[in-house]
Design a protein around this motif. Structure first.
Motif, PDB file in Angstrom:
ATOM      1  N   SER A  56       0.828  -1.198   0.000  1.00 47.68           N
ATOM      2  CA  SER A  56       0.000   0.000   0.000  1.00 47.68           C
ATOM      3  C   SER A  56       0.874   1.265   0.000  1.00 47.68           C
ATOM      4  CB  SER A  56      -0.919  -0.063   1.222  1.00 47.68           C
ATOM      5  OG  SER A  56      -1.328   1.185   1.591  1.00 47.68           O
ATOM      6  N   ALA A  57       1.968   1.255   0.785  1.00 46.77           N
ATOM      7  CA  ALA A  57       2.870   2.417   0.797  1.00 46.77           C
ATOM      8  C   ALA A  57       3.537   2.579  -0.570  1.00 46.77           C
ATOM      9  CB  ALA A  57       3.923   2.258   1.887  1.00 46.77           C
ATOM     10  N   ASP A  58       3.857   1.468  -1.212  1.00 46.69           N
ATOM     11  CA  ASP A  58       4.468   1.544  -2.539  1.00 46.69           C
ATOM     12  C   ASP A  58       3.492   2.182  -3.544  1.00 46.69           C
ATOM     13  OD1 ASP A  58       6.637   0.856  -4.429  1.00 46.69           O
ATOM     14  OD2 ASP A  58       5.075  -0.404  -5.312  1.00 46.69           O
ATOM     15  N   ARG A  59       2.200   1.841  -3.428  1.00 45.70           N
ATOM     16  CA  ARG A  59       1.202   2.472  -4.303  1.00 45.70           C
ATOM     17  C   ARG A  59       1.134   3.976  -4.029  1.00 45.70           C
ATOM     18  NH1 ARG A  59      -1.648  -2.346  -3.826  1.00 45.70           N
ATOM     19  NH2 ARG A  59      -2.794  -1.644  -1.980  1.00 45.70           N
ATOM     20  N   ALA A  60       1.221   4.337  -2.747  1.00 43.06           N
ATOM     21  CA  ALA A  60       1.201   5.771  -2.393  1.00 43.06           C
ATOM     22  C   ALA A  60       2.431   6.479  -2.972  1.00 43.06           C
ATOM     23  CB  ALA A  60       1.150   5.931  -0.873  1.00 43.06           C
ATOM     24  N   GLU A  61       3.565   5.790  -2.949  1.00 39.73           N
ATOM     25  CA  GLU A  61       4.790   6.400  -3.488  1.00 39.73           C
ATOM     26  C   GLU A  61       4.662   6.604  -5.009  1.00 39.73           C
ATOM     27  OE1 GLU A  61       7.885   3.888  -1.678  1.00 39.73           O
ATOM     28  OE2 GLU A  61       7.137   4.556   0.283  1.00 39.73           O
ATOM     29  N   ARG A  62       3.982   5.666  -5.664  1.00 43.53           N
ATOM     30  CA  ARG A  62       3.761   5.807  -7.115  1.00 43.53           C
ATOM     31  C   ARG A  62       2.816   6.981  -7.386  1.00 43.53           C
ATOM     32  NH1 ARG A  62       0.606   2.559 -10.997  1.00 43.53           N
ATOM     33  NH2 ARG A  62       1.726   2.563 -13.001  1.00 43.53           N
ATOM     34  N   ALA A  63       1.753   7.076  -6.569  1.00 43.12           N
ATOM     35  CA  ALA A  63       0.801   8.189  -6.743  1.00 43.12           C
ATOM     36  C   ALA A  63       1.495   9.524  -6.471  1.00 43.12           C
ATOM     37  CB  ALA A  63      -0.393   8.004  -5.804  1.00 43.12           C
ATOM     38  N   ALA A  64       2.377   9.544  -5.467  1.00 45.39           N
ATOM     39  CA  ALA A  64       3.121  10.779  -5.161  1.00 45.39           C
ATOM     40  C   ALA A  64       4.000  11.165  -6.351  1.00 45.39           C
ATOM     41  CB  ALA A  64       3.966  10.579  -3.907  1.00 45.39           C
ATOM     42  N   ALA A  65       4.655  10.169  -6.950  1.00 43.10           N
ATOM     43  CA  ALA A  65       5.503  10.447  -8.122  1.00 43.10           C
ATOM     44  C   ALA A  65       4.657  11.028  -9.254  1.00 43.10           C
ATOM     45  CB  ALA A  65       6.199   9.159  -8.580  1.00 43.10           C
ATOM     46  N   ALA A  66       3.470  10.454  -9.472  1.00 44.16           N
ATOM     47  CA  ALA A  66       2.596  10.948 -10.548  1.00 44.16           C
ATOM     48  C   ALA A  66       2.175  12.395 -10.264  1.00 44.16           C
ATOM     49  CB  ALA A  66       1.375  10.038 -10.685  1.00 44.16           C
ATOM     50  N   HIS A  67       1.819  12.700  -9.023  1.00 46.72           N
ATOM     51  CA  HIS A  67       1.456  14.076  -8.657  1.00 46.72           C
ATOM     52  C   HIS A  67       2.613  15.034  -8.938  1.00 46.72           C
ATOM     53  CE1 HIS A  67      -2.463  14.393  -6.727  1.00 46.72           C
ATOM     54  NE2 HIS A  67      -2.264  13.248  -6.104  1.00 46.72           N
ATOM     55  N   LEU A  68       3.819  14.638  -8.527  1.00 50.00           N
ATOM     56  CA  LEU A  68       4.973  15.532  -8.707  1.00 50.00           C
ATOM     57  C   LEU A  68       5.246  15.769 -10.196  1.00 50.00           C
ATOM     58  CD1 LEU A  68       7.308  14.081  -5.904  1.00 50.00           C
ATOM     59  CD2 LEU A  68       6.323  16.385  -5.946  1.00 50.00           C
ATOM     60  N   LEU A  69       5.084  14.706 -11.013  1.00 46.32           N
ATOM     61  CA  LEU A  69       5.348  14.854 -12.447  1.00 46.32           C
ATOM     62  C   LEU A  69       4.281  15.704 -13.133  1.00 46.32           C
ATOM     63  CD1 LEU A  69       6.546  11.197 -13.242  1.00 46.32           C
ATOM     64  CD2 LEU A  69       7.966  13.266 -13.242  1.00 46.32           C
ATOM     65  N   LEU A  70       3.051  15.650 -12.620  1.00 50.85           N
ATOM     66  CA  LEU A  70       1.956  16.433 -13.219  1.00 50.85           C
ATOM     67  C   LEU A  70       1.981  17.894 -12.763  1.00 50.85           C
ATOM     68  CD1 LEU A  70      -1.053  13.963 -12.808  1.00 50.85           C
ATOM     69  CD2 LEU A  70      -0.232  14.898 -14.993  1.00 50.85           C
ATOM     70  N   ALA A  71       2.650  18.163 -11.658  1.00 51.44           N
ATOM     71  CA  ALA A  71       2.550  19.488 -11.031  1.00 51.44           C
ATOM     72  C   ALA A  71       3.141  20.585 -11.911  1.00 51.44           C
ATOM     73  CB  ALA A  71       3.284  19.466  -9.688  1.00 51.44           C
ATOM     74  N   ALA A  72       2.551  21.795 -11.786  1.00 56.95           N
ATOM     75  CA  ALA A  72       3.126  22.966 -12.462  1.00 56.95           C
ATOM     76  C   ALA A  72       4.325  23.460 -11.654  1.00 56.95           C
ATOM     77  CB  ALA A  72       2.072  24.065 -12.566  1.00 56.95           C
ATOM     78  N   HIS A  73       4.217  23.387 -10.335  1.00 55.18           N
ATOM     79  CA  HIS A  73       5.308  23.885  -9.484  1.00 55.18           C
ATOM     80  C   HIS A  73       5.423  23.016  -8.232  1.00 55.18           C
ATOM     81  CE1 HIS A  73       7.214  27.474  -7.123  1.00 55.18           C
ATOM     82  NE2 HIS A  73       8.024  26.454  -7.271  1.00 55.18           N
ATOM     83  N   PRO A  74       6.122  21.886  -8.355  1.00 45.48           N
ATOM     84  CA  PRO A  74       6.290  21.006  -7.191  1.00 45.48           C
ATOM     85  C   PRO A  74       7.444  21.472  -6.295  1.00 45.48           C
ATOM     86  CG  PRO A  74       7.233  19.976  -9.146  1.00 45.48           C
ATOM     87  CD  PRO A  74       6.718  21.321  -9.585  1.00 45.48           C
ATOM     88  N   VAL A  75       7.236  21.384  -4.979  1.00 45.44           N
ATOM     89  CA  VAL A  75       8.292  21.753  -4.024  1.00 45.44           C
ATOM     90  C   VAL A  75       8.426  20.643  -2.988  1.00 45.44           C
ATOM     91  CG1 VAL A  75       9.023  23.411  -2.248  1.00 45.44           C
ATOM     92  CG2 VAL A  75       7.927  24.249  -4.327  1.00 45.44           C
ATOM     93  N   LEU A  76       9.677  20.302  -2.675  1.00 44.40           N
ATOM     94  CA  LEU A  76       9.962  19.329  -1.620  1.00 44.40           C
ATOM     95  C   LEU A  76      10.372  20.119  -0.383  1.00 44.40           C
ATOM     96  CD1 LEU A  76      12.231  16.836  -3.661  1.00 44.40           C
ATOM     97  CD2 LEU A  76       9.727  17.057  -3.710  1.00 44.40           C
ATOM     98  N   SER A  77       9.587  20.007   0.671  1.00 43.37           N
ATOM     99  CA  SER A  77       9.878  20.718   1.907  1.00 43.37           C
ATOM    100  C   SER A  77      10.891  19.886   2.715  1.00 43.37           C
ATOM    101  CB  SER A  77       8.563  20.887   2.674  1.00 43.37           C
ATOM    102  OG  SER A  77       8.781  21.533   3.896  1.00 43.37           O
ATOM    103  N   VAL A  78      11.883  20.554   3.285  1.00 43.99           N
ATOM    104  CA  VAL A  78      12.952  19.821   3.989  1.00 43.99           C
ATOM    105  C   VAL A  78      13.069  20.347   5.416  1.00 43.99           C
ATOM    106  CG1 VAL A  78      15.388  19.158   3.951  1.00 43.99           C
ATOM    107  CG2 VAL A  78      14.209  19.649   1.792  1.00 43.99           C
ATOM    108  N   ASN A  79      12.951  19.458   6.396  1.00 46.48           N
ATOM    109  CA  ASN A  79      13.181  19.862   7.791  1.00 46.48           C
ATOM    110  C   ASN A  79      14.477  19.219   8.297  1.00 46.48           C
ATOM    111  OD1 ASN A  79      12.598  17.220   8.459  1.00 46.48           O
ATOM    112  ND2 ASN A  79      10.616  17.663   9.374  1.00 46.48           N
ATOM    113  N   GLY A  80      14.714  19.359   9.603  1.00 47.30           N
ATOM    114  CA  GLY A  80      15.987  18.918  10.154  1.00 47.30           C
ATOM    115  C   GLY A  80      16.176  17.412  10.140  1.00 47.30           C
ATOM    116  N   ASN A  81      15.099  16.660  10.270  1.00 44.46           N
ATOM    117  CA  ASN A  81      15.207  15.198  10.223  1.00 44.46           C
ATOM    118  C   ASN A  81      15.447  14.724   8.792  1.00 44.46           C
ATOM    119  OD1 ASN A  81      14.009  15.772  12.826  1.00 44.46           O
ATOM    120  ND2 ASN A  81      13.601  13.578  12.984  1.00 44.46           N
ATOM    121  N   ALA A  82      14.674  15.289   7.856  1.00 45.50           N
ATOM    122  CA  ALA A  82      14.820  14.885   6.456  1.00 45.50           C
ATOM    123  C   ALA A  82      16.233  15.200   5.961  1.00 45.50           C
ATOM    124  CB  ALA A  82      13.782  15.606   5.602  1.00 45.50           C
ATOM    125  N   ALA A  83      16.746  16.376   6.347  1.00 49.75           N
ATOM    126  CA  ALA A  83      18.082  16.775   5.877  1.00 49.75           C
ATOM    127  C   ALA A  83      19.160  15.849   6.417  1.00 49.75           C
ATOM    128  CB  ALA A  83      18.368  18.215   6.307  1.00 49.75           C
TER     129      ALA A  83
END
Ligand code: PTJ
Length: 248
Positions: A56-83
């Motif tokens: 199910s998480a893998d399907r969500a990751e695929r849907a997230a990829a599709a959203h990012l590719l379709l977006a006009a202006h996609p942004v990845l937000s980065v906090n201290g843990n992600a960095a």
């Protein structure tokens, strides 16, 4: 003890390496001390998920990829843990989806903002947004509301890993499509998201990148079908079920 001291045979090898990365993030002034607590909470959920990416998480990751590719202006937000955990992987995802990187902190200080931006650049990032802070998320107190007007302020799709609940809600209220990575399917952030990705960020970010690369030549129609077929409630239920009924 550093990363090289953990024997490959140790049953919790990955988990210990990940802890070291978070600790190192605190030492570098990138990760907040609260980030250590948040990480522990995440670890507990990941343990119950058997530290794997569910179907199910893998399907969500695929849907997230599709959203990012379709977006006009996609942004990845980065906090201290992600960095601390996935700096290079975030740069790769930004490259694969033509997205921007913006530092956006819960515990915001100029020093941490600058250190995280520098850390991302050391891992191959070009421009890193977040330091102008000339935009605001309505409904939040001053420091947590700061974004770049031409970054998250203008984005139509935002990936927000490990976000706190009320800011995730406020971003969604701005009409942005939110893709949330959070190991807790009951968190407000996950419940607010158009695409809740209940997976460890160390697996989720490379997972989204792999899907984005595989979908690079897909038509807009095909990408829209992937987005339409994704059901957030089903994903949240599947994650909760996996956690509650895990066979440990
Ligand atoms: O760097 P800052 O100042 O922006 O602060 C970041 C933290 C994470 C400290 C801040 O956003 C915070 O306090 O977050 P919360 O409210 O503790 O929420 C963090 C969520 O992320 C929790 O639901 C955790 O289960 C989840 N989480 C923790 N580690 C991971 C994770 N989800 C995915 N992958 C992880 N490695």
């Amino acid at each position: 003890m550093d990363e090289t001291d953990v024997p490959d045979s140790h049953p919790r090898h990955e988990s210990i390496l990940t802890r070291h990365r978070i600790e190192h993030g605190v030492d570098l002034g990138i990760t907040s001390r609260q980030g250590l607590i948040a990480h522990g909470r995440g670890e507990a959920y990941d343990y119950l998920l058997d530290e794997r990416t569910t179907e199910s998480a893998d399907r969500a990751e695929r849907a997230a990829a599709a959203h990012l590719l379709l977006a006009a202006h996609p942004v990845l937000s980065v906090n201290g843990n992600a960095a601390a955990l996935v700096p290079g992987e975030l740069v790769e995802l930004a490259d694969a989806t033509d997205a921007e990187l913006e530092v956006n902190l819960f515990n915001r200080t100029t020093e941490r903002m600058e250190r995280i931006a520098a850390h991302l650049r050391e891992h191959g990032a070009g421009e890193v947004k977040g330091l102008d802070a000339d935009g605001r998320i309505p409904g939040l107190d001053h420091e947590r509301a700061k974004v770049d007007a031409d970054g998250i302020g203008d984005a139509d799709v935002v990936l927000v890993p490990l976000e706190d609940g009320d800011r995730a809600e406020a971003l969604a209220e701005m009409g942005k499509t939110e893709l949330v990575i959070d190991l807790n399917p009951l968190s407000r952030s996950a419940r607010t998201a158009a695409v809740p990705i209940v997976d460890n960020i160390i697996r989720a970010v490379p997972g989204i990148t792999d899907h984005a690369r595989a979908l690079a030549d897909a038509s807009r129609d095909d990408l829209e079908t992937i987005v339409d077929e994704f059901d957030r409630e089903t994903a949240l239920d599947a994650a909760e079920d996996a956690i509650r009924s895990g066979d440990l």
